[in-house]
Write a protein that holds these residues in place. Structure first.
Motif, short mmCIF file in Angstrom:
data_model
loop_
_atom_site.label_atom_id
_atom_site.label_comp_id
_atom_site.label_asym_id
_atom_site.label_seq_id
_atom_site.Cartn_x
_atom_site.Cartn_y
_atom_site.Cartn_z
N UNK A 55 5.78 1.41 -14.16
CA UNK A 55 4.57 1.37 -14.44
C UNK A 55 3.86 2.71 -13.74
N UNK A 56 2.86 3.20 -14.38
CA UNK A 56 2.16 4.50 -13.66
C UNK A 56 0.64 3.87 -13.30
N UNK A 57 0.30 4.38 -12.20
CA UNK A 57 -1.08 4.12 -11.78
C UNK A 57 -1.85 5.47 -11.83
N UNK A 90 -4.05 -0.62 -18.95
CA UNK A 90 -5.00 -1.78 -18.37
C UNK A 90 -5.79 -1.34 -17.17
N UNK A 91 -6.63 -2.09 -16.60
CA UNK A 91 -7.57 -1.51 -15.49
C UNK A 91 -6.60 -2.55 -14.16
N UNK A 92 -6.52 -1.68 -13.24
CA UNK A 92 -5.64 -2.19 -11.98
C UNK A 92 -6.64 -2.63 -11.13
N UNK A 152 0.18 -6.05 -8.75
CA UNK A 152 -1.27 -6.12 -8.43
C UNK A 152 -1.89 -5.72 -7.25
N UNK A 153 -3.12 -5.61 -7.09
CA UNK A 153 -3.62 -5.08 -5.85
C UNK A 153 -3.71 -6.30 -5.08
N UNK A 154 -3.17 -6.33 -3.83
CA UNK A 154 -3.23 -7.74 -3.00
C UNK A 154 -3.95 -7.41 -1.68
N UNK A 155 -4.62 -6.26 -1.55
CA UNK A 155 -5.30 -5.93 -0.24
C UNK A 155 -5.68 -4.36 0.01
N UNK A 156 -6.60 -4.25 0.87
CA UNK A 156 -7.06 -2.88 1.14
C UNK A 156 -7.29 -2.73 2.66
N UNK A 157 -6.79 -1.57 3.30
CA UNK A 157 -7.27 -1.11 4.36
C UNK A 157 -7.63 0.38 4.53
N UNK A 158 -7.84 0.82 5.86
CA UNK A 158 -8.34 2.10 6.11
C UNK A 158 -7.18 2.92 6.95
#
Length: 292
Positions: A30-32, A51-53, A91-97
């Motif tokens: 897949x492509x984001x 779809x919206x990720x 799917x998105x499982x977390x975010x960091x900086x």
């Protein structure tokens, strides 16, 4: 069109606000890609369609993946370089900086990003997301704390990016040659509208800054390199292909302004094209030249 592509240009999706940042997820086929004013990262899969990720993308624009498989995102509204973790299902499982300041000053608006084979992450930081200077503002009007627009490197100390190139007026898209000895950066300004090249030395010391190609229509934006070291550059009326010596060897017309490109598919030979309101794809006769 060009003997570098075969078949017709496909419009995979349309009706979006302003697309950018395509990145291929091979393990999920897949492509984001980003829809900047829509504040979303979108997903394309042949079987599932569009779809919206995530609909909380912080006005993300450029995307790439690092050596650990995380998605690296350039966020305009937070003015940071973030890490987005993928779950087993993609799917998105977390975010960091990953980066937000340089020498105490907040970054302008991180724009495009790549990762080298040694793990070094390079990103551009023009003021497009904080000041309405050359075109529409994609972010929020904010004070610019860094006096300039630089190319940064992030290495073993992720919270301390260092400027490796300060001499490009509006650095935007960037790409490495297959051997990673040359870095290409687009100057996406009406004043210059060209792609520049520079030699990569030890420790990511850049030298011999030189003009590589002038964009004949619009400004150059995102870019990718193929296995023969040709550069595929997003432009105002399509994708322009240049040989390593800078000569134009191909042009893929697209009916909208192109913002970025990405090689994908099972053989990494399909070119995905983000172009203003739409996502396109065309089959190439080459494949990605990424070093890893």
């Amino acid at each position: 069109m060009s003997d570098l592509v075969s078949g017709d240009l496909e419009q995979l999706a349309t009706g979006l606000s302003f697309t950018e940042g395509p990145v291929w997820l091979a393990e999920h086929s897949s492509l984001l890609f980003t829809d900047i004013p829509g504040n979303a990262i979108m997903r394309w899969h042949d079987a599932d369609g569009l779809s919206t990720w995530t609909d909380q993308a912080h006005f993300a624009i450029g995307l790439t993946r690092d050596r650990s498989g995380r998605v690296i995102s350039c966020e305009h509204s937070t003015r940071t370089l973030s890490t987005l973790e993928l779950g087993p299902d993609g799917n998105l499982a977390g975010r960091g900086v990953l980066a937000s300041h340089c020498d105490g000053a907040i970054l302008n608006s991180t724009n495009d990003v790549i990762c080298a084979s040694d793990g070094t992450i390079l990103f551009t930081d023009p003021p497009f997301g904080v000041r309405d200077l050359e075109g529409e503002l994609h972010g929020y009007q904010q004070a610019q704390e860094i006096d300039g627009a630089f190319v940064f490197a992030v290495g073993s100390t992720p919270d301390a990016p260092r400027a490796v190139m300060k001499d490009i007026y509006r650095p935007n898209g960037l790409c490495l040659s297959p051997d990673e000895n040359v870095l290409y950066v687009s100057d996406s300004s009406q004043e210059h509208h060209k792609t520049l090249a520079m030699d990569v030395g030890l420790g990511w010391v850049l030298s011999n800054l030189r003009d590589f190609a002038v964009m004949p229509v619009g400004v150059p934006d995102g870019m990718r390199v193929d296995a023969e070291a040709r550069l595929w550059i997003a432009g105002g009326d399509g994708v322009y292909v240049h040989a390593p010596d800078g000569n134009q060897v191909g042009h893929v017309p697209v009916p909208e302004m192109v913002t970025n490109v990405e090689f994908g598919g099972a053989e990494l030979s399909e070119l995905y094209i983000t172009a203003t309101t739409s996502l396109y794809r065309i089959q190439t006769t080459t494949r990605s030249g990424k070093a890893w």
